[in-house]
Design a protein around this motif. Structure first.
Motif, PDB file in Angstrom:
ATOM      1  N   SER A  79       1.128   6.247  -7.492  1.00 36.00           N
ATOM      2  CA  SER A  79       1.385   5.035  -7.996  1.00 36.00           C
ATOM      3  C   SER A  79       0.987   4.790  -9.399  1.00 36.00           C
ATOM      4  CB  SER A  79       0.625   4.060  -7.057  1.00 36.00           C
ATOM      5  OG  SER A  79       0.823   2.638  -7.430  1.00 36.00           O
ATOM      6  N   SER A  80       1.893   3.829  -9.926  1.00 39.63           N
ATOM      7  CA  SER A  80       1.585   3.628 -11.040  1.00 39.63           C
ATOM      8  C   SER A  80       0.553   2.341 -11.408  1.00 39.63           C
ATOM      9  CB  SER A  80       2.898   3.363 -12.258  1.00 39.63           C
ATOM     10  OG  SER A  80       3.554   2.198 -11.486  1.00 39.63           O
ATOM     11  N   ILE A  81       0.412   1.655 -10.380  1.00 42.93           N
ATOM     12  CA  ILE A  81      -0.384   0.397 -10.240  1.00 42.93           C
ATOM     13  C   ILE A  81      -1.462   1.059  -9.297  1.00 42.93           C
ATOM     14  CG2 ILE A  81      -0.513  -1.774  -9.432  1.00 42.93           C
ATOM     15  CD1 ILE A  81       2.458  -1.795  -9.416  1.00 42.93           C
ATOM     16  N   PRO A  82      -2.866   0.969 -10.132  1.00 45.37           N
ATOM     17  CA  PRO A  82      -3.766   1.486  -9.612  1.00 45.37           C
ATOM     18  C   PRO A  82      -4.918   1.144  -8.405  1.00 45.37           C
ATOM     19  CG  PRO A  82      -4.396   0.368 -11.853  1.00 45.37           C
ATOM     20  CD  PRO A  82      -2.989   0.291 -11.475  1.00 45.37           C
ATOM     21  N   TRP A  83      -4.731  -0.292  -8.190  1.00 51.07           N
ATOM     22  CA  TRP A  83      -5.516  -0.834  -7.222  1.00 51.07           C
ATOM     23  C   TRP A  83      -4.467  -1.603  -5.977  1.00 51.07           C
ATOM     24  CZ3 TRP A  83     -10.194   0.600  -7.016  1.00 51.07           C
ATOM     25  CH2 TRP A  83     -10.655   1.253  -8.145  1.00 51.07           C
ATOM     26  N   VAL A  84      -4.976  -1.435  -4.706  1.00 49.26           N
ATOM     27  CA  VAL A  84      -4.549  -2.083  -3.763  1.00 49.26           C
ATOM     28  C   VAL A  84      -5.636  -3.023  -3.121  1.00 49.26           C
ATOM     29  CG1 VAL A  84      -3.199  -1.991  -1.381  1.00 49.26           C
ATOM     30  CG2 VAL A  84      -2.921  -0.064  -3.159  1.00 49.26           C
ATOM     31  N   ILE A  85      -4.946  -4.468  -2.644  1.00 49.79           N
ATOM     32  CA  ILE A  85      -5.867  -5.159  -1.918  1.00 49.79           C
ATOM     33  C   ILE A  85      -5.039  -5.269  -0.432  1.00 49.79           C
ATOM     34  CG2 ILE A  85      -6.813  -7.429  -1.194  1.00 49.79           C
ATOM     35  CD1 ILE A  85      -7.490  -7.787  -4.165  1.00 49.79           C
ATOM     36  N   CYS A  86      -5.591  -5.099   0.706  1.00 52.04           N
ATOM     37  CA  CYS A  86      -4.799  -4.974   1.801  1.00 52.04           C
ATOM     38  C   CYS A  86      -5.150  -6.265   2.464  1.00 52.04           C
ATOM     39  CB  CYS A  86      -5.382  -3.801   2.882  1.00 52.04           C
ATOM     40  SG  CYS A  86      -5.029  -2.074   2.233  1.00 52.04           S
ATOM     41  N   LEU A  87      -4.185  -6.895   2.923  1.00 53.77           N
ATOM     42  CA  LEU A  87      -4.097  -8.218   3.685  1.00 53.77           C
ATOM     43  C   LEU A  87      -3.525  -8.258   5.107  1.00 53.77           C
ATOM     44  CD1 LEU A  87      -4.164 -11.751   3.464  1.00 53.77           C
ATOM     45  CD2 LEU A  87      -1.923 -11.400   2.449  1.00 53.77           C
ATOM     46  N   ARG A  88      -4.100  -9.178   5.971  1.00 47.68           N
ATOM     47  CA  ARG A  88      -3.411  -9.329   7.339  1.00 47.68           C
ATOM     48  C   ARG A  88      -4.080 -10.441   7.873  1.00 47.68           C
ATOM     49  NH1 ARG A  88      -6.811  -4.868  10.830  1.00 47.68           N
ATOM     50  NH2 ARG A  88      -8.902  -5.995  10.992  1.00 47.68           N
ATOM     51  N   SER A  89      -3.418 -10.967   9.288  1.00 45.99           N
ATOM     52  CA  SER A  89      -3.843 -11.977   9.777  1.00 45.99           C
ATOM     53  C   SER A  89      -4.736 -11.402  10.998  1.00 45.99           C
ATOM     54  CB  SER A  89      -2.740 -12.803  10.408  1.00 45.99           C
ATOM     55  OG  SER A  89      -3.184 -14.084  11.205  1.00 45.99           O
ATOM     56  N   ALA A  90      -5.882 -12.299  11.302  1.00 48.00           N
ATOM     57  CA  ALA A  90      -6.505 -11.868  12.531  1.00 48.00           C
ATOM     58  C   ALA A  90      -5.808 -12.001  13.723  1.00 48.00           C
ATOM     59  CB  ALA A  90      -8.020 -12.641  12.769  1.00 48.00           C
ATOM     60  N   SER A  91      -4.867 -12.752  13.625  1.00 51.77           N
ATOM     61  CA  SER A  91      -3.798 -13.107  14.954  1.00 51.77           C
ATOM     62  C   SER A  91      -2.942 -12.190  15.248  1.00 51.77           C
ATOM     63  CB  SER A  91      -3.424 -14.631  14.819  1.00 51.77           C
ATOM     64  OG  SER A  91      -2.606 -14.765  13.834  1.00 51.77           O
ATOM     65  N   ALA A  92      -2.660 -11.349  14.009  1.00 50.47           N
ATOM     66  CA  ALA A  92      -1.644 -10.204  14.144  1.00 50.47           C
ATOM     67  C   ALA A  92      -2.184  -9.159  13.325  1.00 50.47           C
ATOM     68  CB  ALA A  92      -0.343 -10.833  13.705  1.00 50.47           C
TER      69      ALA A  92
END
Length: 113
Positions: free
Chosen positions: A64-77
């Motif tokens: 990846s040329s973009i160095p950082w990831v923040i992962c996101l989710r909903s607790a209901s799914a």
């Protein structure tokens, strides 16, 4: 003659690889607390409801040329995760996460208010 050509080629390739290593400086991770407004906007774009959870920031895959990831989710799914890509504190893009993003193996926390 052939031996000297091989020596020159090795020297050139060695010089190129050292230039590439020197040019790649580490990029600092985004501050998750500063990212909260963008995370909420992205959650709205993907129609996530309920308690939002994040993991990261984690280093993006090497390709990846973009160095950082923040992962996101909903607790209901919790099975549907999204990857938000950052350079420093700058949001770049987002998408449904893939195996390469490693979002499914992360430990999630509630999104700070």
């Amino acid at each position: 003659m052939r031996r000297s050509a091989i020596m020159v080629l090795c020297a050139v390739l060695g010089a190129c690889s050292s230039i590439n290593e020197a040019a790649k400086e580490p990029v600092p991770a985004p501050d998750a607390s500063k990212a909260v407004p963008i995370i909420k906007t992205v959650a709205g774009q993907y129609h996530l409801t309920g308690q939002l959870e994040i993991a990261g920031p984690i280093e993006a895959p090497i390709a990846s040329s973009i160095p950082w990831v923040i992962c996101l989710r909903s607790a209901s799914a919790p099975r549907q995760t999204y990857a938000l890509f950052y350079k420093k504190d700058e949001y770049v893009s987002s998408r449904i996460s893939t195996i390469g993003d490693r979002c499914d193996s992360q430990v999630y926390e509630p999104l700070p208010k």
